[in-house]
Design a protein around this motif. Structure first.
Motif, PDB file in Angstrom:
ATOM      1  N   ILE A   1      31.902  33.263  39.664  1.00 45.31           N
ATOM      2  CA  ILE A   1      31.392  31.967  40.153  1.00 45.31           C
ATOM      3  C   ILE A   1      32.530  30.946  40.247  1.00 45.31           C
ATOM      4  O   ILE A   1      32.564  30.121  41.157  1.00 45.31           O
ATOM      5  N   GLU A   2      33.486  31.045  39.335  1.00 43.97           N
ATOM      6  CA  GLU A   2      34.646  30.131  39.404  1.00 43.97           C
ATOM      7  C   GLU A   2      35.383  30.295  40.718  1.00 43.97           C
ATOM      8  O   GLU A   2      35.752  29.310  41.370  1.00 43.97           O
ATOM      9  N   SER A   3      35.560  31.546  41.098  1.00 41.28           N
ATOM     10  CA  SER A   3      36.325  31.793  42.313  1.00 41.28           C
ATOM     11  C   SER A   3      35.596  31.219  43.535  1.00 41.28           C
ATOM     12  O   SER A   3      36.197  30.556  44.380  1.00 41.28           O
ATOM     13  N   ALA A   4      34.281  31.467  43.610  1.00 43.94           N
ATOM     14  CA  ALA A   4      33.526  30.961  44.767  1.00 43.94           C
ATOM     15  C   ALA A   4      33.503  29.428  44.774  1.00 43.94           C
ATOM     16  O   ALA A   4      33.677  28.795  45.822  1.00 43.94           O
ATOM     17  N   LEU A   5      33.324  28.837  43.599  1.00 49.07           N
ATOM     18  CA  LEU A   5      33.281  27.369  43.528  1.00 49.07           C
ATOM     19  C   LEU A   5      34.635  26.764  43.866  1.00 49.07           C
ATOM     20  O   LEU A   5      34.715  25.765  44.594  1.00 49.07           O
ATOM     21  N   SER A   6      35.691  27.398  43.363  1.00 50.92           N
ATOM     22  CA  SER A   6      37.032  26.867  43.643  1.00 50.92           C
ATOM     23  C   SER A   6      37.316  26.936  45.135  1.00 50.92           C
ATOM     24  O   SER A   6      37.883  26.005  45.721  1.00 50.92           O
ATOM     25  N   ARG A   7      36.916  28.032  45.760  1.00 49.41           N
ATOM     26  CA  ARG A   7      37.132  28.136  47.211  1.00 49.41           C
ATOM     27  C   ARG A   7      36.412  27.005  47.944  1.00 49.41           C
ATOM     28  O   ARG A   7      36.949  26.395  48.854  1.00 49.41           O
ATOM     29  N   SER A   8      35.173  26.754  47.511  1.00 54.83           N
ATOM     30  CA  SER A   8      34.387  25.756  48.248  1.00 54.83           C
ATOM     31  C   SER A   8      34.899  24.337  47.987  1.00 54.83           C
ATOM     32  O   SER A   8      35.040  23.542  48.916  1.00 54.83           O
ATOM     33  N   ILE A   9      35.202  24.029  46.749  1.00 55.61           N
ATOM     34  CA  ILE A   9      35.697  22.679  46.431  1.00 55.61           C
ATOM     35  C   ILE A   9      37.082  22.481  47.067  1.00 55.61           C
ATOM     36  O   ILE A   9      37.406  21.422  47.593  1.00 55.61           O
ATOM     37  N   GLY A  10      37.857  23.548  47.053  1.00 56.55           N
ATOM     38  CA  GLY A  10      39.188  23.507  47.677  1.00 56.55           C
ATOM     39  C   GLY A  10      39.070  23.180  49.155  1.00 56.55           C
ATOM     40  O   GLY A  10      39.825  22.343  49.685  1.00 56.55           O
ATOM     41  N   LEU A  11      38.134  23.811  49.827  1.00 53.30           N
ATOM     42  CA  LEU A  11      37.963  23.550  51.262  1.00 53.30           C
ATOM     43  C   LEU A  11      37.568  22.090  51.490  1.00 53.30           C
ATOM     44  O   LEU A  11      38.051  21.434  52.411  1.00 53.30           O
ATOM     45  N   TRP A  12      36.678  21.593  50.631  1.00 56.94           N
ATOM     46  CA  TRP A  12      36.211  20.202  50.777  1.00 56.94           C
ATOM     47  C   TRP A  12      37.391  19.226  50.700  1.00 56.94           C
ATOM     48  O   TRP A  12      37.514  18.319  51.511  1.00 56.94           O
ATOM     49  N   TYR A  13      38.288  19.467  49.725  1.00 55.59           N
ATOM     50  CA  TYR A  13      39.421  18.546  49.540  1.00 55.59           C
ATOM     51  C   TYR A  13      40.516  18.750  50.584  1.00 55.59           C
ATOM     52  O   TYR A  13      41.046  17.796  51.136  1.00 55.59           O
ATOM     53  N   ASN A  14      40.824  20.013  50.851  1.00 53.35           N
ATOM     54  CA  ASN A  14      42.046  20.296  51.619  1.00 53.35           C
ATOM     55  C   ASN A  14      41.813  20.467  53.122  1.00 53.35           C
ATOM     56  O   ASN A  14      42.727  20.252  53.905  1.00 53.35           O
ATOM     57  N   TYR A  15      40.626  20.895  53.494  1.00 58.18           N
ATOM     58  CA  TYR A  15      40.357  21.131  54.921  1.00 58.18           C
ATOM     59  C   TYR A  15      39.016  20.521  55.302  1.00 58.18           C
ATOM     60  O   TYR A  15      38.055  21.232  55.608  1.00 58.18           O
ATOM     61  N   PRO A  16      38.947  19.176  55.278  1.00 56.37           N
ATOM     62  CA  PRO A  16      37.653  18.533  55.502  1.00 56.37           C
ATOM     63  C   PRO A  16      37.005  18.909  56.843  1.00 56.37           C
ATOM     64  O   PRO A  16      35.792  19.040  56.923  1.00 56.37           O
ATOM     65  N   LYS A  17      37.837  19.096  57.869  1.00 58.29           N
ATOM     66  CA  LYS A  17      37.262  19.467  59.167  1.00 58.29           C
ATOM     67  C   LYS A  17      36.598  20.833  59.083  1.00 58.29           C
ATOM     68  O   LYS A  17      35.524  21.058  59.650  1.00 58.29           O
ATOM     69  N   GLU A  18      37.268  21.744  58.391  1.00 55.27           N
ATOM     70  CA  GLU A  18      36.712  23.082  58.223  1.00 55.27           C
ATOM     71  C   GLU A  18      35.425  23.024  57.394  1.00 55.27           C
ATOM     72  O   GLU A  18      34.453  23.726  57.660  1.00 55.27           O
ATOM     73  N   PHE A  19      35.454  22.176  56.393  1.00 54.51           N
ATOM     74  CA  PHE A  19      34.246  22.040  55.560  1.00 54.51           C
ATOM     75  C   PHE A  19      33.100  21.512  56.414  1.00 54.51           C
ATOM     76  O   PHE A  19      31.978  21.991  56.339  1.00 54.51           O
ATOM     77  N   ARG A  20      33.422  20.534  57.270  1.00 52.54           N
ATOM     78  CA  ARG A  20      32.402  19.951  58.145  1.00 52.54           C
ATOM     79  C   ARG A  20      31.815  21.041  59.059  1.00 52.54           C
ATOM     80  O   ARG A  20      30.615  21.071  59.325  1.00 52.54           O
ATOM     81  N   ARG A  21      32.689  21.951  59.518  1.00 47.14           N
ATOM     82  CA  ARG A  21      32.199  23.025  60.387  1.00 47.14           C
ATOM     83  C   ARG A  21      31.213  23.919  59.612  1.00 47.14           C
ATOM     84  O   ARG A  21      30.194  24.351  60.140  1.00 47.14           O
ATOM     85  N   LEU A  22      31.537  24.143  58.352  1.00 43.40           N
ATOM     86  CA  LEU A  22      30.650  24.969  57.522  1.00 43.40           C
ATOM     87  C   LEU A  22      29.291  24.280  57.353  1.00 43.40           C
ATOM     88  O   LEU A  22      28.236  24.911  57.380  1.00 43.40           O
ATOM     89  N   VAL A  23      29.348  22.957  57.188  1.00 41.20           N
ATOM     90  CA  VAL A  23      28.107  22.177  57.055  1.00 41.20           C
ATOM     91  C   VAL A  23      27.257  22.335  58.310  1.00 41.20           C
ATOM     92  O   VAL A  23      26.049  22.619  58.239  1.00 41.20           O
ATOM     93  N   THR A  24      27.877  22.218  59.465  1.00 37.19           N
ATOM     94  CA  THR A  24      27.072  22.312  60.697  1.00 37.19           C
ATOM     95  C   THR A  24      26.611  23.755  60.928  1.00 37.19           C
ATOM     96  O   THR A  24      25.492  23.980  61.411  1.00 37.19           O
TER      97      THR A  24
END
Ligand SMILES: Nc1ncnc2c1ncn2[C@@H]1O[C@H](COP(=O)(O)OP(=O)(O)O[C@H]2O[C@H](CO)[C@@H](O)[C@H](O)[C@H]2O)[C@@H](O)[C@H]1O
Length: 490
Positions: A441-464
C-alpha cells in the motif's frame, strides 16, 4: 415484468452499507426501463422516516404463522425517492425491528427468518404474483426455500427467485428453531447436505446456502468475485455448494445510481462540476477542509469512506493514514462498524491525532458528509482484504477522486492501474496493489501522491479518466434483465 425486491436494507432510509445502494439503484433502473418494481422491507424504528413520502398503514391484520401460532403484522406503504415500498411491522413481544439499530442482535437469524416468512404471507394474501422475487444476502435466503417448500402449493407456483449475494462472509448460520418458527419444520429433511445443512457445522443450518440451493439464479456482485467465491476461500465455505449449482451462478457488476451520485447536481456539495470542468471540484476541497477543521495548504487529501470492518483491511487503512501524512498529504476518514473492538480502536486513533491539523477521523454514519468527501478528496483508498464489488471506488471515480485499491473482487473489474495496467491509457483510472501488507500500500500511495505533487497535469488526466468511466446501472441493469428473462415462467 413485475419484480418484488425483498431486502433488509434500502438507501437512503435503511442503509448500513452497499446493499442498500444496490437495491435502490437497481430498482430505479428497472422502473426506468418500464418494469414494475415493489420493495418489501422490515419497518425498523431506526429508519430515516423523513425520506419516506406518504407513509401510511394499508393493513393491520396480516397474520403470519409463526411457531405453530401466529403474529399479527401491520403493513405500511410509502415512496422512497419514487420507489414503491411496503414495510412490515410485526406486533409481538420479540420486538424484532424496534431495537434502535438494524443488525447486531443474538437473534438476527430469527428476526430475518420472520421477515422472510412475513414477506411470503404478504405476497400470498395481497395477491402479489411477481414474475421475479429478487432476494439479497443471508437475511432473505429463506424466501426461495419457503416459496418452493410451502407457498408454491398455495398458488405461488409461477414465481421465480433471483438471489444476489453481496457478502459471503455473513451467511446466517443458525439452529433448527428457525425451521420450527417458519413452518418448515422437518429438521431431518432440511439438515441435509443438499439442502440447508451448513457445510462445516453439522448441527446448524445455513440460510445463505438455502438461498443458493433453492433460487432459480444466484448472482454475486462482480465477475471477478464470482470466480473468487468458487475457486478460492472467499466463498467462506460455500464454494462446494456453488460448484454444484454452477450452471445457475454468475457475477454481475453493481452499478452506481448516477442520478443520486452526480457531481453536477449533488445537493450535498457546495460546488458542482463535471468531467469538462473539473475546476469546480476544488471549491469542495476547501469546503471539506473547513467542515473538518483541516489546515488549508497545498496538499492532496487522501480519504477513506466505508464500514470499519476487518473486511476493509483496517490495519492497511491505519497504515495508509500515517504514510499519507508522512508523504505530505492530508487524511480524512469516515466510517463506523458493528465490531466494537475496531470502532474503539479508531476512537483511540482519533483522540491520538486530535491536534493534527492534517487529518480528521469522523466515526459515525453520515451520508451528506460522504458526498462531500468524495467530491473534496483527491485520492480514495480501498485496501480491502476481500471486496465482492465495492461501491466506494466507483463513487470516488464519479467525483474525480482517484482510487487506490487492492486487487481483489470487484476492485479488479473496475480500477486499472495508471502505470501497470494493460488497458489503453484513457482507461487507466487509479492505482492498484496486490499484497495485503504495508510495503504494497505504501508503494501505491507513494506513486499516487508523487504524481499529484510532481506531475499535476498527469494527475488531472487521471482524474478525468476516472470521471469518464461508466459504472452506471445501464449495463448491469441489462445483465439482470437477461437473468430475469432467462428464469421467469413463460
Ligand atoms: N460511515 C459512513 N457514512 C456514510 N456512508 C457510508 C459510511 N460507510 C459506508 N458508507 C457508504 O456505504 C456504501 C458502502 O459500499 P461498499 O461497496 O463498501 O459496501 P459494503 O462493504 O457495505 O457491502 C457489500 O455489498 C456491496 C453491494 O453489493 C458490495 O459493493 C461490497 O463489496 C460488499 O462488501 C457506500 O455508498 C459508502 O459511501
Amino acid at each position: 415484468m413485475f419484480i418484488v425486491m425483498v431486502s433488509s436494507e434500502l438507501a437512503p432510509v435503511a442503509k448500513v452499507g452497499g446493499l442498500a445502494d444496490v437495491v435502490f439503484g437497481l430498482s430505479r433502473e428497472l422502473e426506468i426501463r418500464g418494469h414494475a418494481v415493489e420493495i418489501v422491507l422490515p419497518k425498523y424504528d431506526c429508519m430515516w422516516y423523513d425520506e419516506i413520502w406518504g407513509l401510511h398503514k394499508i393493513a393491520d391484520n396480516l397474520s403470519v404463522p409463526w411457531h405453530g401460532s401466529s403474529v399479527n403484522c401491520s403493513v405500511w406503504f410509502g415512496f422512497v425517492h419514487g420507489r414503491k415500498c411496503f414495510f412490515i411491522e410485526p406486533h409481538s413481544q420479540d420486538n424484532f425491528f424496534q431495537r434502535g439499530s438494524f443488525y447486531g442482535f443474538h437473534d438476527d437469524p430469527m428476526r430475518f427468518a420472520f421477515f422472510s416468512k412475513a414477506t411470503m404471507e404478504f405476497m400470498l394474501k395481497f395477491d402479489k404474483r411477481p414474475d421475479i422475487i429478487h432476494c439479497h444476502d443471508w437475511q432473505t435466503g429463506l424466501v426461495p426455500v419457503l416459496l418452493y417448500e410451502i407457498y408454491a402449493r398455495l398458488g405461488m407456483d409461477r414465481q421465480r427467485v433471483v438471489y444476489t449475494i453481496h457478502n459471503f462472509k455473513h451467511q446466517g448460520v443458525t439452529g433448527e428453531a428457525v425451521l420450527w418458527g417458519t413452518g418448515l419444520c422437518r429438521p431431518e429433511y432440511f439438515f441435509h447436505y443438499d439442502r440447508l445443512l451448513d457445510n462445516f457445522n453439522h448441527t446448524a443450518i445455513n440460510l445463505m446456502k438455502g438461498g443458493i440451493v433453492y433460487s432459480n439464479y444466484v448472482v454475486t456482485v462482480s465477475p471477478h468475485h464470482s470466480w473468487e467465491a468458487r475457486f478460492t476461500d472467499q466463498g467462506y465455505g460455500l464454494g462446494q455448494t456453488l460448484a454444484i449449482h454452477h450452471y445457475k451462478f454468475g457475477g454481475i457488476l453493481n452499478g452506481v445510481d448516477y442520478d443520486l451520485w452526480n457531481p453536477e447536481t449533488d445537493r450535498f456539495i457546495p460546488s458542482h462540476f463535471n468531467v469538462w470542468n473539473v475546476e469546480g471540484k476544488y471549491a469542495n476541497k476547501d469546503a471539506l477542509r473547513e467542515r473538518l477543521w483541516l489546515r488549508k495548504e497545498f496538499k492532496p487529501i487522501v480519504a477513506y469512506v466505508g464500514r470499519l470492518d476487518a473486511q476493509k483491511g483496517v490495519h492497511l487503512i491505519q497504515h495508509a493514514l500515517f504514510h499519507a501524512l508522512e508523504k505530505g498529504a492530508q487524511f480524512v476518514l469516515l466510517g463506523t462498524g458493528g465490531d466494537r473492538g475496531i470502532n474503539n480502536h479508531f476512537w483511540h486513533l482519533k483522540h491520538y491525532l486530535n491536534e493534527n491539523a492534517d487529518c480528521h477521523l469522523e466515526i459515525g454514519f453520515n451520508e451528506q458528509l460522504a458526498h462531500l468527501i468524495y467530491a473534496g478528496s483527491d485520492l480514495m483508498i480501498v485496501p480491502s482484504l476481500f471486496e465482492p464489488c465495492g461501491l466506494t471506488q466507483m463513487l470516488a471515480m464519479r467525483y474525480g477522486s482517484v482510487p487506490v485499491v487492492r486487487a481483489v473482487g470487484g476492485l479488479v473489474d473496475t480500477v486499472f492501474d495508471r502505470d501497470h495496467s494493460d488497458k489503453p491509457p484513457e482507461l487507466r483510472c487509479g492505482y492498484v496493489f496486490h499484497d495485503a501488507d504495508f510495503p504494497a500500500i505504501e508503494s501505491a500511495l507513494s506513486r499516487s501522491i508523487g504524481l499529484w505533487y510532481n506531475y499535476p497535469k498527469e494527475f488531472r488526466r487521471l482524474v478525468t479518466n476516472a470521471m469518464a468511466m461508466d459504472y452506471s446501472w445501464a449495463q448491469s441493469g441489462t445483465h439482470y434483465l437477461n437473468v430475469y428473462e432467462q428464469v421467469r415462467c413463460k
